[in-house]
Write a protein that holds these residues in place. Structure first.
Motif, PDB file in Angstrom:
ATOM      1  N   ALA A 391      42.997  -3.866 -77.910  1.00 15.70           N
ATOM      2  CA  ALA A 391      43.436  -5.165 -78.425  1.00 15.70           C
ATOM      3  C   ALA A 391      42.883  -5.827 -79.620  1.00 15.70           C
ATOM      4  CB  ALA A 391      44.196  -5.596 -77.027  1.00 15.70           C
ATOM      5  N   VAL A 392      43.530  -6.203 -80.016  1.00 12.54           N
ATOM      6  CA  VAL A 392      42.592  -8.052 -81.168  1.00 12.54           C
ATOM      7  C   VAL A 392      43.012  -8.964 -80.897  1.00 12.54           C
ATOM      8  CG1 VAL A 392      42.044  -7.881 -83.316  1.00 12.54           C
ATOM      9  CG2 VAL A 392      41.736  -5.500 -82.364  1.00 12.54           C
ATOM     10  N   THR A 393      42.507 -10.061 -80.079  1.00 12.92           N
ATOM     11  CA  THR A 393      43.745 -11.421 -80.990  1.00 12.92           C
ATOM     12  C   THR A 393      44.899 -10.632 -79.779  1.00 12.92           C
ATOM     13  OG1 THR A 393      44.399 -11.000 -82.818  1.00 12.92           O
ATOM     14  CG2 THR A 393      42.442 -12.289 -81.918  1.00 12.92           C
ATOM     15  N   GLY A 394      45.686 -10.286 -78.845  1.00 13.38           N
ATOM     16  CA  GLY A 394      46.799 -10.431 -78.573  1.00 13.38           C
ATOM     17  C   GLY A 394      46.642  -9.166 -78.635  1.00 13.38           C
ATOM     18  N   ILE A 403      52.595  -5.705 -79.504  1.00 17.67           N
ATOM     19  CA  ILE A 403      52.332  -6.537 -78.313  1.00 17.67           C
ATOM     20  C   ILE A 403      51.896  -5.149 -77.198  1.00 17.67           C
ATOM     21  CG2 ILE A 403      53.198  -8.083 -76.825  1.00 17.67           C
ATOM     22  CD1 ILE A 403      52.536  -9.444 -79.264  1.00 17.67           C
ATOM     23  N   SER A 404      51.303  -5.243 -76.067  1.00 18.16           N
ATOM     24  CA  SER A 404      50.755  -4.496 -75.132  1.00 18.16           C
ATOM     25  C   SER A 404      52.266  -4.897 -73.810  1.00 18.16           C
ATOM     26  CB  SER A 404      49.988  -4.945 -73.994  1.00 18.16           C
ATOM     27  OG  SER A 404      49.887  -6.241 -73.256  1.00 18.16           O
ATOM     28  N   ILE A 445      56.220 -12.525 -80.853  1.00 16.40           N
ATOM     29  CA  ILE A 445      56.212 -11.353 -80.644  1.00 16.40           C
ATOM     30  C   ILE A 445      56.943 -10.621 -82.195  1.00 16.40           C
ATOM     31  CG2 ILE A 445      58.027  -9.918 -79.588  1.00 16.40           C
ATOM     32  CD1 ILE A 445      57.278 -10.951 -77.093  1.00 16.40           C
ATOM     33  N   HIS A 446      58.113 -11.839 -82.715  1.00 16.12           N
ATOM     34  CA  HIS A 446      58.639 -11.384 -84.339  1.00 16.12           C
ATOM     35  C   HIS A 446      57.560 -10.821 -85.107  1.00 16.12           C
ATOM     36  CE1 HIS A 446      60.880 -12.460 -87.576  1.00 16.12           C
ATOM     37  NE2 HIS A 446      62.580 -11.851 -87.188  1.00 16.12           N
TER      38      HIS A 446
END
Length: 467
Positions: A391-394, A403-404, A445-446
């Protein structure tokens, strides 16, 4: 004049003789009239001549006396002269006093104007070197920056007057007013983050510094945060197809950048030391605590000034200050085959080889960071291989930028509780406005995955907000 001894002298004649010839003459006439004294013709002639001369002299004396009586009284004249002189001196003294007061007032006004134009003191510990000369005009022109020689130039361009600039710049150990609204928000990794949001007047000054100065300074390409047309997704995509990911965080990123460093940065642009000090003061602040003394609240400085998280100038300043560090790290990575990017205090290094040795690179990174007066967070160094979630910056980048699943589950759970318990209850749990948080995270998220964001919006239309 009668000298006949036989003639009887009346009282009126005697008085007249007394008046005209004097007392001695009147007595002599009586003595002669009574026969006690007889004068010879020669003696009578001498006496008559003397009396005649005396009469003439008396006449002149009376004329002089009459003339003297007509003259003004010398004492009265002297008295009037003294009174006039005293009044003149009094008026001159009063006029001199008024003139001196006016001169003093004009001098104070001039000094105040000069102090506002080129302040010589802006608080303890920050006033050394307030010299408003020796600007490097050629540097400023080369960078396309406004030429600011003193506070009058700041006022002319910013819309804030000299007094407002001095007020915003002045560093107080204990202040009756705080130029920031301070609050805490929880961190994703635990703990809280202090946010210092500038109040309107300070925000206006900071926006001027940002728009007219900081945004005109070129940045290194590795800096990905707080820049137009660059996002967290762009930062993640740089490392998407590499196999080994190294993540590092700079410790206390904003607080580690102190007033003197910011001042030096503005001087490096070409500004004189005085202007550099004023610009650095409006861009920095101290940690403060409230103290109540005699029912009055004071905001007491607990530290030296640093970049506050919440000021619009802080992100741009960090990017500029990190420019040399970014160049050194970029050069190191190019030599060793790594890709480098920095998103604020998050640094990411990646390599296409899944088994590349990272120890030597990390040692060099640590040295460069120390040379640049930063410090690595000891608990946030991670080396991620392909078999791990990268993960990079969330944002997860193992296969595609996304997104995880864990973060999405947590967000869906938050939305469920929000709609069940209400905005107020969730805001209390969260420590900030729950609706703003939800809409902000949905926008994130968008940006990463519009399709996922669309599905969430179908279930929760309020996430899009009024827009």
């Amino acid at each position: 004049m009668s000298t006949n001894n036989s003639k009887t002298t009346s009282l009126e004649e005697w008085k007249e003789n007394m008046r005209l010839y004097g007392r001695q003459y009147a007595i002599m006439q009586d003595i002669m009239r009574l026969g006690f004294l007889k004068l010879s013709p020669e003696e009578m002639k001498i006496m008559e001549e003397a009396v005649k001369q005396q009469q003439l002299l008396y006449t002149e004396v009376r004329k002089i006396d009459a003339a003297l009586r007509k003259l003004p009284d010398v004492e009265e004249i002297l008295k009037k002269i003294r009174i006039a002189r005293i009044e003149r001196v009094r008026k001159e003294r009063a006029a001199r006093k008024i003139r001196k007061a006016e001169e003093q007032k004009a001098k104070q006004k001039q000094q105040k104007a000069q102090r506002l134009k080129t302040p010589f003191y802006l608080g303890e510990g920050v006033s050394a070197g307030l010299k408003f000369d020796e600007s490097q005009t050629d540097k400023l022109q080369a960078l396309g920056l406004p030429e600011l020689k003193d506070a009058s130039d700041l006022a002319a361009l910013s819309g804030l007057n000299e007094g407002q600039w001095s007020w915003l710049c002045y560093h107080r150990k204990a202040a009756g007013i705080d130029h920031y609204q301070r609050f805490r928000i929880p961190k994703r990794s635990g703990g809280v983050r202090l946010i210092s949001a500038p109040k309107p007047l300070l925000r206006k000054a900071q926006e001027f510094v940002l728009d007219q100065i900081l945004e005109k300074i070129p940045l290194h390409e590795a800096a990905m945060a707080f820049r137009a047309k660059r996002s967290i997704v762009d930062n993640a995509q740089l490392h998407q197809h590499n196999q080994t990911i190294i993540k590092m965080d700079l410790k206390d990123f904003f607080p580690s950048i102190k007033f003197r460093r910011v001042k030096g940065l503005f001087q490096s642009f070409g500004y004189n030391e005085g202007i550099a000090s004023m610009l650095a003061l409006v861009c920095t602040d101290s940690a403060r605590a409230e103290a109540k003394v005699c029912d009055k609240v004071y905001h007491v400085a607990l530290s030296e000034r640093y970049l506050p998280q919440g000021a619009c100038t802080s992100p741009a300043l960090t990017n500029i200050i990190c420019k040399r560090m970014d160049a050194r790290l970029q050069g190191l990575c190019e030599k060793m085959g790594f890709t480098y990017s920095r998103y604020a205090d998050d640094m990411v290094f990646s390599h296409p080889d899944p088994e590349v040795q990272t120890g030597r690179l990390i040692q060099w990174i640590q040295k460069i960071i120390k040379d640049e007066s930063f410090e690595l967070h000891p608990d946030k160094l991670k080396v991620m291989r392909p078999h791990q979630r990268q993960a990079v910056t969330g944002v997860v980048i193992n296969e595609q930028v996304a997104i995880s699943r864990k973060d999405l589950r947590n967000f869906r759970s938050f939305l469920h509780h929000y709609e069940m318990e209400g905005a107020e209850a969730m805001s209390a749990k969260l420590g900030r406005n729950a609706e703003n948080y939800a809409q902000g995270y949905w926008a994130f998220i968008h940006m990463v995955n519009p399709e996922q964001a669309g599905r969430l919006l179908e279930k929760h239309p309020w996430l899009k907000g009024k827009a």
